[in-house]
Scaffold this motif. Sequence first.
Motif, PDB file in Angstrom:
ATOM      1  N   THR A 277      64.631  20.277  30.142  1.00 13.09           N
ATOM      2  CA  THR A 277      65.244  20.415  31.507  1.00 13.09           C
ATOM      3  C   THR A 277      63.778  21.495  31.799  1.00 13.09           C
ATOM      4  OG1 THR A 277      65.592  23.048  30.905  1.00 13.09           O
ATOM      5  CG2 THR A 277      67.607  21.611  31.092  1.00 13.09           C
ATOM      6  N   PRO A 278      63.924  21.644  33.906  1.00 18.47           N
ATOM      7  CA  PRO A 278      62.367  22.801  33.871  1.00 18.47           C
ATOM      8  C   PRO A 278      62.327  23.090  33.012  1.00 18.47           C
ATOM      9  CG  PRO A 278      63.323  21.452  35.512  1.00 18.47           C
ATOM     10  CD  PRO A 278      64.508  21.489  34.171  1.00 18.47           C
ATOM     11  N   ALA A 279      63.285  24.564  33.115  1.00 17.20           N
ATOM     12  CA  ALA A 279      62.670  25.552  32.210  1.00 17.20           C
ATOM     13  C   ALA A 279      62.308  25.766  31.440  1.00 17.20           C
ATOM     14  CB  ALA A 279      63.805  26.352  32.583  1.00 17.20           C
ATOM     15  N   GLU A 280      63.162  24.988  30.177  1.00 18.29           N
ATOM     16  CA  GLU A 280      63.277  24.378  29.004  1.00 18.29           C
ATOM     17  C   GLU A 280      61.216  24.058  28.452  1.00 18.29           C
ATOM     18  OE1 GLU A 280      67.251  23.254  26.929  1.00 18.29           O
ATOM     19  OE2 GLU A 280      65.340  21.842  28.050  1.00 18.29           O
ATOM     20  N   ALA A 281      61.097  22.853  29.829  1.00 12.40           N
ATOM     21  CA  ALA A 281      59.660  22.486  29.534  1.00 12.40           C
ATOM     22  C   ALA A 281      58.264  23.873  29.776  1.00 12.40           C
ATOM     23  CB  ALA A 281      59.581  21.283  30.988  1.00 12.40           C
ATOM     24  N   GLY A 282      58.409  24.259  30.878  1.00 13.73           N
ATOM     25  CA  GLY A 282      57.742  25.455  30.752  1.00 13.73           C
ATOM     26  C   GLY A 282      57.763  26.425  29.721  1.00 13.73           C
ATOM     27  N   GLU A 283      58.756  26.850  29.742  1.00 13.62           N
ATOM     28  CA  GLU A 283      58.782  27.766  28.020  1.00 13.62           C
ATOM     29  C   GLU A 283      57.720  26.948  26.662  1.00 13.62           C
ATOM     30  OE1 GLU A 283      62.102  30.347  24.850  1.00 13.62           O
ATOM     31  OE2 GLU A 283      62.360  29.184  26.833  1.00 13.62           O
ATOM     32  N   ALA A 284      58.270  25.496  27.266  1.00 11.41           N
ATOM     33  CA  ALA A 284      57.164  24.900  25.544  1.00 11.41           C
ATOM     34  C   ALA A 284      55.886  24.592  25.904  1.00 11.41           C
ATOM     35  CB  ALA A 284      57.799  23.462  25.483  1.00 11.41           C
ATOM     36  N   VAL A 285      55.554  24.857  27.134  1.00 15.27           N
ATOM     37  CA  VAL A 285      54.354  24.200  27.623  1.00 15.27           C
ATOM     38  C   VAL A 285      53.733  25.693  27.234  1.00 15.27           C
ATOM     39  CG1 VAL A 285      52.667  24.115  29.740  1.00 15.27           C
ATOM     40  CG2 VAL A 285      54.492  22.710  28.698  1.00 15.27           C
ATOM     41  N   GLN A 286      54.376  26.889  27.950  1.00 17.30           N
ATOM     42  CA  GLN A 286      53.651  27.873  27.545  1.00 17.30           C
ATOM     43  C   GLN A 286      52.772  28.162  25.748  1.00 17.30           C
ATOM     44  OE1 GLN A 286      52.137  29.569  29.899  1.00 17.30           O
ATOM     45  NE2 GLN A 286      53.818  29.376  31.069  1.00 17.30           N
ATOM     46  N   LYS A 287      54.249  28.297  24.932  1.00 17.10           N
ATOM     47  CA  LYS A 287      53.916  28.278  23.689  1.00 17.10           C
ATOM     48  C   LYS A 287      52.394  27.171  23.003  1.00 17.10           C
ATOM     49  CE  LYS A 287      59.089  29.106  22.262  1.00 17.10           C
ATOM     50  NZ  LYS A 287      59.636  29.099  22.285  1.00 17.10           N
ATOM     51  N   LEU A 288      52.677  25.790  23.466  1.00 16.11           N
ATOM     52  CA  LEU A 288      51.647  25.463  23.295  1.00 16.11           C
ATOM     53  C   LEU A 288      50.265  25.714  23.349  1.00 16.11           C
ATOM     54  CD1 LEU A 288      53.587  21.282  24.376  1.00 16.11           C
ATOM     55  CD2 LEU A 288      52.840  22.466  21.838  1.00 16.11           C
ATOM     56  N   LEU A 289      49.727  25.846  25.267  1.00 17.17           N
ATOM     57  CA  LEU A 289      48.952  26.526  25.079  1.00 17.17           C
ATOM     58  C   LEU A 289      48.584  27.951  24.554  1.00 17.17           C
ATOM     59  CD1 LEU A 289      49.545  26.549  28.888  1.00 17.17           C
ATOM     60  CD2 LEU A 289      48.053  24.659  27.725  1.00 17.17           C
ATOM     61  N   THR A 290      49.125  28.379  23.611  1.00 20.00           N
ATOM     62  CA  THR A 290      48.642  29.366  23.251  1.00 20.00           C
ATOM     63  C   THR A 290      48.166  28.850  21.662  1.00 20.00           C
ATOM     64  OG1 THR A 290      50.477  30.133  21.490  1.00 20.00           O
ATOM     65  CG2 THR A 290      50.825  31.192  23.768  1.00 20.00           C
ATOM     66  N   HIS A 291      48.369  27.890  21.265  1.00 27.70           N
ATOM     67  CA  HIS A 291      48.065  27.215  20.308  1.00 27.70           C
ATOM     68  C   HIS A 291      46.868  25.839  20.439  1.00 27.70           C
ATOM     69  CE1 HIS A 291      51.234  29.039  17.608  1.00 27.70           C
ATOM     70  NE2 HIS A 291      51.889  27.869  18.687  1.00 27.70           N
ATOM     71  N   ALA A 292      46.872  25.812  21.679  1.00 27.59           N
ATOM     72  CA  ALA A 292      45.623  25.167  22.479  1.00 27.59           C
ATOM     73  C   ALA A 292      43.636  25.255  22.784  1.00 27.59           C
ATOM     74  CB  ALA A 292      45.882  24.305  23.515  1.00 27.59           C
ATOM     75  N   THR A 293      42.896  25.261  22.363  1.00 31.02           N
ATOM     76  CA  THR A 293      41.094  25.365  22.714  1.00 31.02           C
ATOM     77  C   THR A 293      41.664  25.667  24.316  1.00 31.02           C
ATOM     78  OG1 THR A 293      40.905  24.032  20.981  1.00 31.02           O
ATOM     79  CG2 THR A 293      39.262  24.842  22.275  1.00 31.02           C
ATOM     80  N   PRO A 294      41.205  26.510  25.225  1.00 31.31           N
ATOM     81  CA  PRO A 294      40.187  26.330  26.637  1.00 31.31           C
ATOM     82  C   PRO A 294      40.225  25.185  26.486  1.00 31.31           C
ATOM     83  CG  PRO A 294      40.686  28.766  24.985  1.00 31.31           C
ATOM     84  CD  PRO A 294      40.495  27.477  24.129  1.00 31.31           C
ATOM     85  N   PRO A 295      40.253  24.651  27.706  1.00 32.24           N
ATOM     86  CA  PRO A 295      38.900  23.876  28.385  1.00 32.24           C
ATOM     87  C   PRO A 295      37.561  24.590  28.783  1.00 32.24           C
ATOM     88  CG  PRO A 295      41.077  24.922  30.068  1.00 32.24           C
ATOM     89  CD  PRO A 295      41.082  25.449  28.817  1.00 32.24           C
ATOM     90  N   GLY A 296      36.419  23.759  28.879  1.00 26.68           N
ATOM     91  CA  GLY A 296      35.640  24.347  28.792  1.00 26.68           C
ATOM     92  C   GLY A 296      35.523  24.733  30.327  1.00 26.68           C
ATOM     93  N   THR A 297      34.661  25.990  30.682  1.00 23.39           N
ATOM     94  CA  THR A 297      34.539  26.308  32.227  1.00 23.39           C
ATOM     95  C   THR A 297      33.628  25.071  32.699  1.00 23.39           C
ATOM     96  OG1 THR A 297      34.112  28.228  31.315  1.00 23.39           O
ATOM     97  CG2 THR A 297      33.066  27.810  33.370  1.00 23.39           C
ATOM     98  N   VAL A 298      34.184  25.136  34.053  1.00 23.46           N
ATOM     99  CA  VAL A 298      33.649  24.127  34.907  1.00 23.46           C
ATOM    100  C   VAL A 298      32.424  24.452  35.982  1.00 23.46           C
ATOM    101  CG1 VAL A 298      33.558  23.229  37.582  1.00 23.46           C
ATOM    102  CG2 VAL A 298      36.054  23.398  35.785  1.00 23.46           C
ATOM    103  N   TYR A 299      31.363  23.819  35.723  1.00 23.92           N
ATOM    104  CA  TYR A 299      29.715  23.955  36.164  1.00 23.92           C
ATOM    105  C   TYR A 299      30.041  24.839  37.741  1.00 23.92           C
ATOM    106  CZ  TYR A 299      27.799  21.792  32.559  1.00 23.92           C
ATOM    107  OH  TYR A 299      26.813  20.867  31.802  1.00 23.92           O
ATOM    108  N   GLY A 300      29.234  26.002  37.612  1.00 25.19           N
ATOM    109  CA  GLY A 300      29.139  26.545  39.194  1.00 25.19           C
ATOM    110  C   GLY A 300      30.620  27.587  39.785  1.00 25.19           C
ATOM    111  N   ALA A 301      31.405  27.630  37.842  1.00 28.34           N
ATOM    112  CA  ALA A 301      32.869  28.118  38.750  1.00 28.34           C
ATOM    113  C   ALA A 301      32.652  29.965  37.890  1.00 28.34           C
ATOM    114  CB  ALA A 301      33.495  27.480  37.806  1.00 28.34           C
TER     115      ALA A 301
END
Length: 301
Positions: A277-301
């Motif tokens: 479900t959309p809610a379940e997908a959102g909850e799963a993504v939030q959990k995955l992101l806690t274990h993911a490497t943060p993206p590099g900073t965009v130049y000029g950001a």
Amino acid sequence: MSGICHRRVVVVTGAGRGLGRAHALAFAAEGARVVVNDLGVGLDGTPGPHSPAGQVVDEIRAAGGEAVAHGGDIATPEGAATLIDAALDTYGRLDTLVNNAGFLRDRMLVNLADDDWDAVLRVHLKGHFLTLKHAAAHWRAETKAARPPAARIINTSSGAGLLGSVGQGNYSAAKAGIVALTLVAAAELARYGVQVNAIAPAARTRMTERTFAATMAAPENGFDTMAPENVSPLVVWLGSAASQGVTGRVFEADGGRITVMEGWRPGPTTDKGTRWTPAEAGEAVQKLLTHATPPGTVYGA
């Protein structure tokens, strides 16, 4: 001249100034015969009064090397074809293609005109594709004629294509496309003895003088970390027979630093085994992101 590229025939696009000029001179210093391509346009891609390609050819010849100029537009099928023909007609062979030509038309996305988008994609991405296509057709024919080459292609991406760059949506998209094109070409052309790699250089050129203005002070210890000549040794090695077995790679290069870039790879993942479900997908993504490497900073950001 002798060197690791002795008697190899090397084509360099956008070789009248900056990185391209540095590459052409470095290849010639290692014994290569160089086709120096430059349309002689301004920073924004509009034609200039005099092409600098002939000047680079004169420099190479004055140092005892061999070179010929080509002034065609490599973002057209005719220009790309005549570039490859220039190598074959002059020297009878082609060993290495360095795709380097490009220019900038920087704007924030809300102010970016269609023409500015099209022009930058045309010279960077289409220009890479067309020269690569015509060179690859020649090397395929050589392989079918039982003359397998030790061919090399070096494409030019950018940190903007790897991380993005504020105000450079068109340039970043083109440079990201060049990385993908490099990976596809490396896979498709391996059967013909062609190795394809890309570089993401950082150096002081007409295109980057604003970006690197703060680093343009006198070099410390006599080493100018932003000189375009710092990038060329890697390009020359990749363009030589000595790089056998290295293909499908992207390298960052600046100053005395060389980095093997490692692009998109699967990170944290989860599998419910059925539809979310959309809610379940959102909850799963939030959990995955806690274990993911943060993206590099965009130049000029």
